[in-house]
Write a protein that holds these residues in place. Structure first.
Motif, PDB file in Angstrom:
ATOM      1  N   ILE A  88      43.957  41.785  26.998  1.00 17.53           N
ATOM      2  CA  ILE A  88      43.539  42.528  28.182  1.00 17.53           C
ATOM      3  C   ILE A  88      42.973  43.882  27.773  1.00 17.53           C
ATOM      4  N   GLY A  89      43.544  44.463  26.714  1.00 19.47           N
ATOM      5  CA  GLY A  89      43.041  45.736  26.226  1.00 19.47           C
ATOM      6  C   GLY A  89      41.885  45.616  25.253  1.00 19.47           C
ATOM      7  N   LEU A  90      41.613  44.391  24.796  1.00 18.56           N
ATOM      8  CA  LEU A  90      40.563  44.187  23.800  1.00 18.56           C
ATOM      9  C   LEU A  90      39.268  43.636  24.386  1.00 18.56           C
ATOM     10  N   MET A  91      39.361  42.986  25.563  1.00 14.61           N
ATOM     11  CA  MET A  91      38.194  42.349  26.160  1.00 14.61           C
ATOM     12  C   MET A  91      38.057  42.778  27.617  1.00 14.61           C
ATOM     13  N   ARG A  92      36.834  42.849  28.096  1.00 11.60           N
ATOM     14  CA  ARG A  92      36.624  43.200  29.500  1.00 11.60           C
ATOM     15  C   ARG A  92      36.864  41.982  30.379  1.00 11.60           C
ATOM     16  N   PRO A  93      37.196  42.204  31.664  1.00  7.13           N
ATOM     17  CA  PRO A  93      37.330  41.062  32.570  1.00  7.13           C
ATOM     18  C   PRO A  93      36.026  40.269  32.630  1.00  7.13           C
ATOM     19  N   ASN A  99      38.406  35.002  30.120  1.00 11.70           N
ATOM     20  CA  ASN A  99      39.026  33.875  30.811  1.00 11.70           C
ATOM     21  C   ASN A  99      39.222  32.699  29.867  1.00 11.70           C
ATOM     22  N   ALA A 100      38.190  32.349  29.119  1.00 12.59           N
ATOM     23  CA  ALA A 100      38.290  31.214  28.196  1.00 12.59           C
ATOM     24  C   ALA A 100      39.380  31.453  27.159  1.00 12.59           C
ATOM     25  N   VAL A 101      39.450  32.678  26.640  1.00 12.07           N
ATOM     26  CA  VAL A 101      40.461  33.004  25.633  1.00 12.07           C
ATOM     27  C   VAL A 101      41.856  33.006  26.244  1.00 12.07           C
ATOM     28  N   ASP A 102      42.015  33.662  27.392  1.00 14.53           N
ATOM     29  CA  ASP A 102      43.321  33.741  28.048  1.00 14.53           C
ATOM     30  C   ASP A 102      43.871  32.352  28.356  1.00 14.53           C
ATOM     31  N   GLU A 158      32.127  38.660  45.352  1.00 16.41           N
ATOM     32  CA  GLU A 158      31.510  39.539  44.356  1.00 16.41           C
ATOM     33  C   GLU A 158      32.039  40.969  44.415  1.00 16.41           C
ATOM     34  N   SER A 159      32.628  41.366  45.527  1.00 17.81           N
ATOM     35  CA  SER A 159      33.157  42.724  45.654  1.00 17.81           C
ATOM     36  C   SER A 159      34.493  42.926  44.950  1.00 17.81           C
ATOM     37  N   LEU A 160      35.150  41.850  44.541  1.00 11.72           N
ATOM     38  CA  LEU A 160      36.472  41.982  43.924  1.00 11.72           C
ATOM     39  C   LEU A 160      36.555  41.207  42.618  1.00 11.72           C
ATOM     40  N   HIS A 161      36.911  41.927  41.562  1.00  7.94           N
ATOM     41  CA  HIS A 161      37.139  41.297  40.261  1.00  7.94           C
ATOM     42  C   HIS A 161      38.578  41.494  39.800  1.00  7.94           C
ATOM     43  N   THR A 162      39.093  42.729  39.939  1.00  8.51           N
ATOM     44  CA  THR A 162      40.405  43.047  39.383  1.00  8.51           C
ATOM     45  C   THR A 162      41.231  43.860  40.372  1.00  8.51           C
ATOM     46  N   VAL A 163      42.478  44.089  40.008  1.00  9.39           N
ATOM     47  CA  VAL A 163      43.390  44.874  40.840  1.00  9.39           C
ATOM     48  C   VAL A 163      42.848  46.283  41.068  1.00  9.39           C
ATOM     49  N   ALA A 164      42.095  46.808  40.126  1.00  9.27           N
ATOM     50  CA  ALA A 164      41.584  48.173  40.233  1.00  9.27           C
ATOM     51  C   ALA A 164      40.712  48.373  41.471  1.00  9.27           C
ATOM     52  N   GLU A 165      40.082  47.321  41.965  1.00 14.26           N
ATOM     53  CA  GLU A 165      39.195  47.424  43.124  1.00 14.26           C
ATOM     54  C   GLU A 165      39.892  47.097  44.429  1.00 14.26           C
ATOM     55  N   LEU A 166      41.167  46.738  44.375  1.00 11.41           N
ATOM     56  CA  LEU A 166      41.822  46.126  45.529  1.00 11.41           C
ATOM     57  C   LEU A 166      41.997  47.084  46.697  1.00 11.41           C
ATOM     58  N   ASP A 167      42.322  48.343  46.452  1.00 11.12           N
ATOM     59  CA  ASP A 167      42.522  49.270  47.571  1.00 11.12           C
ATOM     60  C   ASP A 167      41.254  49.402  48.406  1.00 11.12           C
ATOM     61  N   ALA A 168      40.114  49.563  47.744  1.00  8.94           N
ATOM     62  CA  ALA A 168      38.854  49.690  48.479  1.00  8.94           C
ATOM     63  C   ALA A 168      38.515  48.393  49.197  1.00  8.94           C
ATOM     64  N   VAL A 169      38.737  47.268  48.542  1.00 13.27           N
ATOM     65  CA  VAL A 169      38.427  45.971  49.136  1.00 13.27           C
ATOM     66  C   VAL A 169      39.310  45.696  50.348  1.00 13.27           C
ATOM     67  N   LYS A 183      36.198  35.908  37.077  1.00 16.97           N
ATOM     68  CA  LYS A 183      36.041  37.318  37.446  1.00 16.97           C
ATOM     69  C   LYS A 183      37.213  38.149  36.931  1.00 16.97           C
ATOM     70  N   THR A 184      38.425  37.662  37.111  1.00  8.33           N
ATOM     71  CA  THR A 184      39.605  38.440  36.711  1.00  8.33           C
ATOM     72  C   THR A 184      39.757  38.508  35.200  1.00  8.33           C
ATOM     73  N   GLY A 185      39.176  37.552  34.498  1.00  8.32           N
ATOM     74  CA  GLY A 185      39.322  37.499  33.052  1.00  8.32           C
ATOM     75  C   GLY A 185      40.516  36.696  32.611  1.00  8.32           C
ATOM     76  N   GLY A 186      40.873  35.677  33.410  1.00 10.96           N
ATOM     77  CA  GLY A 186      41.938  34.768  32.993  1.00 10.96           C
ATOM     78  C   GLY A 186      43.036  34.600  34.019  1.00 10.96           C
ATOM     79  N   LEU A 187      43.917  33.646  33.739  1.00  9.24           N
ATOM     80  CA  LEU A 187      45.034  33.348  34.634  1.00  9.24           C
ATOM     81  C   LEU A 187      46.041  34.490  34.657  1.00  9.24           C
ATOM     82  N   THR A 188      46.247  35.158  33.529  1.00 17.23           N
ATOM     83  CA  THR A 188      47.241  36.230  33.477  1.00 17.23           C
ATOM     84  C   THR A 188      46.959  37.290  34.530  1.00 17.23           C
ATOM     85  N   THR A 189      45.736  37.781  34.561  1.00 17.53           N
ATOM     86  CA  THR A 189      45.392  38.830  35.522  1.00 17.53           C
ATOM     87  C   THR A 189      45.115  38.259  36.914  1.00 17.53           C
TER      88      THR A 189
END
Length: 327
Positions: free
Chosen positions: A80-85, A90-93, A225-236, A249-255
């Motif tokens: 999560i810290g090495l790759m962007r969402p 996703n494939a790696v996760d 398209e407006s939501l990818h990660t938790v970081a955008e959730l408040d605005a969404v 979009k999230t970058g895997g099942l974990t996130t």
């Protein structure tokens, strides 16, 4: 034994063109990742999406950049810290989830602490065509629980009414793929109410959706398209009543699991979505689908040939892959 990582481009031809407001797809281009430690091999799949600045080449380059870390033993939380969402992560996760489950002698559901995924009602998609052709397509699947209707800005009301007339009892999702503006949303909303549409998915471009914060919609509007990660959730959450969670979009099942939990805490409805992909991309998403209000996981149903042992869908009910396929 040290791990070995492989990543490759796989292409799956579609049996029918997949036409949406953004263009036409005739094949599913995916990145397949395999991570092996000698005792077991985990597999994962991602679908790079040009809308998000991704390509097969860029995804493979992202994976190559973390090869050393993965082969040295980096796990799901480290990447999560090495790759962007996105599709590459996703494939790696998902490959790491699969490997972890196999090495533990457990299923992914057991690792998560949830029931095993079972059959799920998935939306089947009616793509953009003439209203008459869309009605014919809808009539052919009128017995399924859920239909997604792809539309653009060219007379969507006629297309939606044609599908509803052909499938009078089926729940409907309408998806303009960001092709509408505020005026068209407001003008079409009475038709959505008339046709008893369950949700309107991402009608406007993500960069032009601020006006939704002050709009009291009679039909729930779902962010894609407006939501990818938790970081955008408040605005969404201030603009939408539902969110479409896609692992690409999230970058895997974990996130994705973290996002689903956070979205529920915000009082949002959930859709479990996918790109046009093989069953290897769908198997992890079933863990989101089991807790979602709607599942839109018909990607593999568009393939001329899916991966062996993958999901099976009959009358809108998707059966999980065969045992040992993934997770």
């Amino acid at each position: 034994m040290p791990r070995k990582l492989s990543a490759r481009h796989d292409r799956f031809a579609l049996h029918t063109p997949f036409r949406i407001a953004r263009g036409v797809k005739t094949a599913a281009d995916v990145v397949t990742v395999e991570i092996s430690d000698g005792a077991a091999t985990g597999r994962g799949e991602g679908v790079p999406y040009p809308r998000y600045g991704e390509s097969i080449e860029s995804a493979l380059a992202e994976i190559a950049a973390v090869r050393a870390a993965l082969e040295a033993g980096a796990g799901r939380h480290e990447i999560i810290g090495l790759m962007r969402p996105g599709a590459a992560r996703n494939a790696v996760d998902c490959a790491l989830w699969d490997l972890e489950a196999k090495l533990a002698g457990k299923t992914v559901a057991a690792l998560i602490g949830t029931p095993e995924p079972g059959p799920v009602a998935t939306a089947l998609t009616v793509v953009i065509d003439t209203p008459d052709e869309m009605a014919r397509a809808a009539a052919a699947i009128a017995d399924v629980p859920l239909i997604k209707v792809k539309v653009d800005a060219s007379d969507p009301a006629t297309a939606i009414r044609a599908v509803r007339q052909a499938a009078p009892d089926t729940a409907l999702i309408v998806d303009p793929n960001e092709s509408w503006d505020e005026a068209l949303v407001r003008a079409t909303m009475p038709v959505l109410v008339e046709c008893k549409v369950d949700t309107l998915e991402q009608p406007c471009p993500a960069e032009n959706d601020g006006w939704l914060a002050g709009y009291d919609s009679p039909v729930p509007i779902c962010a894609d398209e407006s939501l990818h990660t938790v970081a955008e959730l408040d605005a969404v959450a201030a603009r939408y009543g539902a969110v479409n969670i896609k692992l690409d979009k999230t970058g895997g099942l974990t996130t994705a699991l973290e996002l689903a939990k956070a979205a529920r805490a915000h009082g949002l409805k959930l859709m479990s979505g996918c790109m046009v992909c093989s069953s290897l991309g769908i198997a992890p998403a079933l863990h989101i689908a089991r807790q979602a209000d709607w599942a839109d996981l018909d990607g593999p149903t568009w393939l001329a040939d899916d991966r062996a042992g993958g999901t099976r869908t009959e009358h809108g009910i998707m059966q999980p892959p065969t045992e040992g396929f993934w997770g």
